[in-house]
Design an enzyme around this catalytic site. Structure first.
Site, PDB file in Angstrom:
ATOM      1  CE  LYS A  76      -4.367  -1.151   0.155  1.00 17.33           C
ATOM      2  NZ  LYS A  76      -5.280  -0.650  -0.882  1.00 17.33           N
ATOM      3  NE  ARG A  82       8.404   0.977  -3.243  1.00 19.26           N
ATOM      4  CZ  ARG A  82       8.880  -0.266  -3.352  1.00 19.26           C
ATOM      5  NH1 ARG A  82       9.894  -0.657  -2.620  1.00 19.26           N
ATOM      6  NH2 ARG A  82       8.336  -1.113  -4.195  1.00 19.26           N
ATOM      7  N   GLY A  83       7.933   3.820   2.167  1.00 17.62           N
ATOM      8  CA  GLY A  83       8.493   4.993   2.845  1.00 17.62           C
ATOM      9  C   GLY A  83       9.968   4.809   3.079  1.00 17.62           C
ATOM     10  CG  ASP A  89       8.665  11.942   9.461  1.00 18.76           C
ATOM     11  OD1 ASP A  89       8.741  13.013   8.818  1.00 18.76           O
ATOM     12  OD2 ASP A  89       8.789  10.825   8.927  1.00 18.76           O
TER      13      ASP A  89
HETATM   14  N1  ADE Z   1      -0.618   3.226   5.178  1.00 15.98           N
HETATM   15  C1  ADE Z   1       0.277   3.322   6.154  1.00 15.98           C
HETATM   16  N2  ADE Z   1      -0.182   2.717   7.252  1.00 15.98           N
HETATM   17  C2  ADE Z   1      -1.398   2.221   6.974  1.00 15.98           C
HETATM   18  C3  ADE Z   1      -2.394   1.525   7.700  1.00 15.98           C
HETATM   19  N3  ADE Z   1      -2.200   1.182   8.966  1.00 15.98           N
HETATM   20  N4  ADE Z   1      -3.536   1.223   7.091  1.00 15.98           N
HETATM   21  C4  ADE Z   1      -3.706   1.583   5.829  1.00 15.98           C
HETATM   22  N5  ADE Z   1      -2.830   2.231   5.085  1.00 15.98           N
HETATM   23  C5  ADE Z   1      -1.680   2.551   5.649  1.00 15.98           C
END
Ligand code: ADE
Length: 319
Positions: A23, A25-26, A152
């Protein structure tokens, strides 16, 4: 492979979730939508070199009171998992289908009523984190927590629920301030360049507790601005596209020098259009934004104060 899942307080054995879809990318790794027998969860997988962020995030999310606050991401468990010669570090949390505020604003605008609800719950979450609740000040001795600075804060790190409430996430860089303990290390420039307060861009070091909380409040002001730009009820209409703070002026990848020049030297901030103030509630919200991102860190509003102001604005809107 030996999978170990450490559980958050009060929970029993947990099956390993099945990864379904990446979902996000960091900097520290990626977030997956994953399946447990009875529900979806989010799995954040850290790179092995970011073990410290994984440990830190668990420590913060497992703090008394924090793990049960509705506006802070709920931790389910953590695990380290050997995959061949590599070690994957997993953090398992609630899954929020709509993703982050940034994801949401990229594809949708918000009504004023939703914008205020989201902003108020985001302020409630941050004000709770910043608050120092002393042990023994409440009947239950466990009802205490240290002040926590996020360090952050940005629209990618605030998730949005189906009922338009905020859930603050991503505590890899967060810092706890236990009463009586000094903050030994001098934390320098951390966080995301675009959201760095002027004093951080300048490279000032040896911050104390309150300085960290004020740095969060500057970033909070930028996030409120992002929300207002995508509010369908602003006079003149919302921005047709989502922009990150300073993106209209400095583009998608500003250098540190560009940020320093614009934010510190020229004391510029994201543009607030005069027309927006034609609607009184939005004008008041814009005043609040400007008091959050004040150049003078000591003049910035506290999260508790922002929470009260937005609460009052919501009541004006309803009545
Ligand atoms: N993106 C980052 N953390 C998430 C989460 N807990 N649920 C859905 N999308 C996300």
């Amino acid at each position: 492979t030996a999978n170990t899942t450490l559980l958050s307080p009060g929970q029993t054995e947990l099956k390993f979730p099945q990864l379904i879809e990446m979902k996000a990318r960091g900097r520290f790794g990626c977030v997956w939508k994953a399946q447990l027998p009875d529900r979806y969860v989010a799995v954040k997988i850290f790179y092995a070199q970011d073990k410290q962020s994984w440990l830190n995030e668990q420590e913060i999310l497992n703090t008394d009171l924090v793990y049960k606050h509705p506006n802070v991401l709920h931790i389910i468990g953590a695990a380290s998992r050997r995959v061949g010669v590599e070690t994957e570090l997993w953090l398992i949390t609630d899954f929020h289908e709509l993703g982050s505020l940034a994801d949401f604003l990229k594809v949708q605008t918000m009504s004023l009523s939703d914008a205020l609800k989201f902003s108020e719950t985001m302020a409630i979450g941050l004000s709770f984190l910043h608050e120092d609740i002393l042990c023994g000040s409440k009947p239950n001795q466990n009802e205490c927590k240290p002040a926590i600075a996020h360090r952050d804060f940005k629209s990618k790190n605030v998730l949005i629920t189906g009922d338009m409430s905020a859930v603050i996430a991503d505590f890899g860089l967060a810092a706890k301030f236990e009463p009586g303990e000094s903050t030994g290390e001098s934390h320098g420039q951390v966080g995301t360049r675009r959201y760095m307060a002027p004093e951080v861009l300048e490279g000032a070091i040896n911050f104390q507790r309150d300085a960290f909380l004020r740095i969060d409040m500057y970033a909070f002001g930028l996030v409120l601005w992002e929300i207002v730009t995508r509010c369908s009820d602003i006079p003149g209409g919302s921005f047709p596209l989502y922009f990150m703070p300073y993106e209209p002026e400095l583009g998608q990848h500003p250098s540190l020098e560009q940020m320093q020049d614009f934010v510190v030297e020229r004391k510029q901030r994201p543009k607030i259009e005069d027309a927006w103030r034609q609607r009184k509630v939005i004008g008041s919200l814009c005043d609040t934004i400007e008091e959050c991102w004040d150049h003078d860190a000591e003049a910035r509003l506290s999260a508790g104060c922002v929470e009260e102001r937005i609460h009052t604005l919501r009541q004006h809107l309803i009545s």
